[in-house]
Scaffold this motif. Structure first.
Motif, short mmCIF file in Angstrom:
data_model
loop_
_atom_site.label_atom_id
_atom_site.label_comp_id
_atom_site.label_asym_id
_atom_site.label_seq_id
_atom_site.Cartn_x
_atom_site.Cartn_y
_atom_site.Cartn_z
N GLU A 1 5.68 -3.75 4.89
CA GLU A 1 4.27 -3.45 5.14
C GLU A 1 4.07 -2.07 5.73
O GLU A 1 3.00 -1.46 5.58
CB GLU A 1 3.67 -4.51 6.06
N ASP B 1 -1.45 -14.47 12.60
CA ASP B 1 -1.27 -13.34 11.69
C ASP B 1 -0.43 -13.72 10.48
O ASP B 1 -0.42 -13.01 9.47
CB ASP B 1 -0.65 -12.14 12.41
N PRO C 1 -5.26 -12.18 7.90
CA PRO C 1 -5.55 -11.21 6.85
C PRO C 1 -4.41 -10.95 5.87
O PRO C 1 -4.56 -10.14 4.95
CB PRO C 1 -5.83 -9.93 7.67
N LEU C 2 -3.27 -11.63 6.02
CA LEU C 2 -2.07 -11.24 5.28
C LEU C 2 -2.28 -11.27 3.77
O LEU C 2 -1.98 -10.29 3.07
CB LEU C 2 -0.90 -12.13 5.69
N GLY D 1 -5.03 -11.33 1.87
CA GLY D 1 -6.01 -10.36 1.39
C GLY D 1 -5.49 -8.94 1.44
O GLY D 1 -5.72 -8.14 0.52
N THR D 2 -4.76 -8.61 2.50
CA THR D 2 -4.20 -7.26 2.64
C THR D 2 -3.19 -6.98 1.53
O THR D 2 -3.21 -5.90 0.92
CB THR D 2 -3.53 -7.10 4.01
N VAL D 3 -2.31 -7.94 1.25
CA VAL D 3 -1.30 -7.74 0.21
C VAL D 3 -1.95 -7.58 -1.16
O VAL D 3 -1.60 -6.68 -1.93
CB VAL D 3 -0.29 -8.91 0.21
N GLU E 1 -5.03 -6.62 -1.87
CA GLU E 1 -5.77 -5.34 -1.92
C GLU E 1 -4.81 -4.17 -2.11
O GLU E 1 -5.06 -3.27 -2.92
CB GLU E 1 -6.56 -5.15 -0.62
N ARG E 2 -3.71 -4.16 -1.36
CA ARG E 2 -2.77 -3.06 -1.48
C ARG E 2 -2.14 -3.01 -2.86
O ARG E 2 -1.84 -1.92 -3.38
CB ARG E 2 -1.69 -3.17 -0.40
N TYR F 1 -12.38 -0.15 -4.96
CA TYR F 1 -12.99 -1.37 -4.43
C TYR F 1 -13.58 -2.20 -5.55
O TYR F 1 -13.50 -3.43 -5.53
CB TYR F 1 -14.08 -1.02 -3.41
N LYS G 1 -10.85 -4.15 -7.13
CA LYS G 1 -10.46 -5.28 -6.27
C LYS G 1 -11.46 -6.42 -6.40
O LYS G 1 -11.08 -7.60 -6.50
CB LYS G 1 -10.34 -4.81 -4.83
N HIS H 1 -11.47 -15.38 1.25
CA HIS H 1 -11.26 -14.36 0.22
C HIS H 1 -12.23 -14.47 -0.95
O HIS H 1 -12.19 -13.62 -1.84
CB HIS H 1 -9.82 -14.44 -0.30
#
Length: 428
Positions: free
Chosen positions: A46, A271, A277-278, A280-282, A284-285, A294, A297, A389
């Motif tokens: 990450e 976390d 957020p894990l 969604g963050t993955v 999105e990235r 955006y 996404k 999400h």
């Protein structure tokens, strides 16, 4: 994986090995990662910058793993197909000051984690496992998989009413014994440092839990049942990893994902939990690494579907009145579609259609589960994933007995049938 056949020993045998080797969420994600690496997946960190490369990738954070496969030519707005699961199980976990005891008995102070069936931890040989954090911030897995601890039940001579309704005090009655003598502060951690081959004083933090050392086993005259620990929900983690590895191909219209979270059994607010957020963050990235915006996404998420795979209740022959009178999921009847109109499960009619189509393509039978109206309904990561999400989510799983026991029971065919249904879903 091939078309399902009656009682596929290969998959079930591998599940048994996975269960035995995964006494904690940290071991479970390490074992899932090892299986994915054999299929060509690579870990990404990450803290590093991500690129647009294709192929299989995974992220580890504590007791959670997010893994995905980007096929050749995938656009930034390509939707995801997600198998969601969780790695944790109800158990007894070691307190910050673990060394305790009384009257010449040395004990370990534990805290109840999740909604465990407390009596199933009594008079059972227990091991100890988890992770140790070192002074430099690194982590080491530890697994003492032998008879180390025991929670002794009070003899019936001293409690003649025990068979009329056992009541356990969570604080007083569940502290396991591990020896004789005077209590010595720091004794447990010094012991674990030796077990892990570490220098004394090197461990400054720990996340430890007890586990039954009895291995998984086939059960019954015809061995059509499977008994073992942590089926809720390592059945789904194992099946999801197998399905993701088998789905890795350039001929995909979706990006297949495995999202296995920790801390589902106590609300997912961590976390590494589904309410964090894990995921969604993955996702999105991944979109942004492929040059997406955006808008890309938003398009990807709008076309995404998640199967929240968790265990559910098989019809219990001794307590049939606790189940819905017209919905009776059976062992070896295939995965269950879990429905609750109050959104304890996220399934709706369109989600049912997605799951039914995946099972039909795979030739996998499936069943319905709904709770008795007079009984409270459990929940899963499904509603959390859908709400957090904005992703269409369907709740499914394997029907088991003895849920939240130290040792659970399912049909020996069902894990394989689940894996094939998940593979069909991920392949779209």
């Amino acid at each position: 994986m091939s078309t399902p056949s009656r009682f596929d020993r290969g998959h079930t045998d591998d599940l048994m090995s996975f269960l035995a080797a995964s006494p904690s969420p940290y071991h479970a994600v390490a074992n899932a990662a090892a299986r994915l690496e054999k299929a060509g997946f690579q870990q990404v960190r990450e803290t590093d910058a991500w690129d647009a490369s294709t192929g299989g990738k995974y992220v580890l954070r504590g007791g959670a793993i997010i893994a995905w496969y980007v096929p050749e030519g995938a656009a930034a707005h390509t939707p995801f197909r997600i198998v969601g699961a969780h790695t944790d199980s109800p158990n007894l976990r070691v307190k910050p000051l673990p060394d305790t005891g009384a009257y010449g008995w040395r004990q370990i102070a534990v805290e109840v984690y999740g909604g465990t069936l407390l009596n199933t931890w009594l008079d059972r040989d227990l091991g100890l496992a988890g992770r140790l954090t070192l002074r430099d911030g690194s982590n080491v897995l530890v697994n003492v998989d032998r008879a180390l601890l025991r929670v002794p039940q009070l003899a019936i001579h001293l409690d003649r009413s025990a068979n009329d309704g056992l009541k356990l005090d969570r604080q007083k009655h569940l502290q396991p014994i591990w020896g004789l003598g005077d209590v010595a502060e720091g004794d447990l951690i010094r012991f674990l440092e030796q077990e892990a081959g570490l220098a004394e004083g090197e461990v400054t933090g720990w996340d430890l839990m007890v586990h039954s050392i009895e291995p998984p086993s086939y059960l019954g005259r015809d061995k059509e049942l499977l008994a073992g620990p942590r089926m809720d929900n390592l059945i789904s983690v194992h099946a999801g990893a197998a399905a993701l590895a088998a789905s890795a191909s350039s001929d995909l219209s979706f990006i297949p994902v495995l999202a296995a979270f920790d801390h589902e059994e106590n609300g997912s607010q961590a976390d590494t939990g589904a309410d964090g957020p894990l995921l969604g963050t993955v996702l999105e990235r991944s979109v942004f690494a492929r040059g997406g915006t955006y808008e890309d996404k938003a398009r990807a998420f709008a076309g995404t579907v998640c199967l929240s795979s968790d265990t559910g209740h098989a019809i219990h022959p001794n307590y049939a009145e606790r189940h819905d009178p017209t919905h009776h999921p059976r062992a070896n009847g295939g995965p269950i579609l879990k429905v609750n109109v109050n959104q304890r499960y996220a399934t709706d009619g369109s989600g049912r259609a997605v799951f039914a189509a995946a099972c039909e393509r795979a030739g996998v039978p499936w069943q319905h589960f709904v709770s008795n109206n007079a009984m409270p309904c459990g929940t899963t990561i499904g509603p959390i994933t859908a709400a957090r999400h904005g992703i269409q989510t369907v709740d499914i799983g394997v029907a088991i007995l003895s849920m939240h026991s130290a040792r659970e029971l399912c049909g020996a065919d069902d894990p394989y049938l689940l894996a094939n249904a998940l593979l069909s879903f991920l392949q779209g």
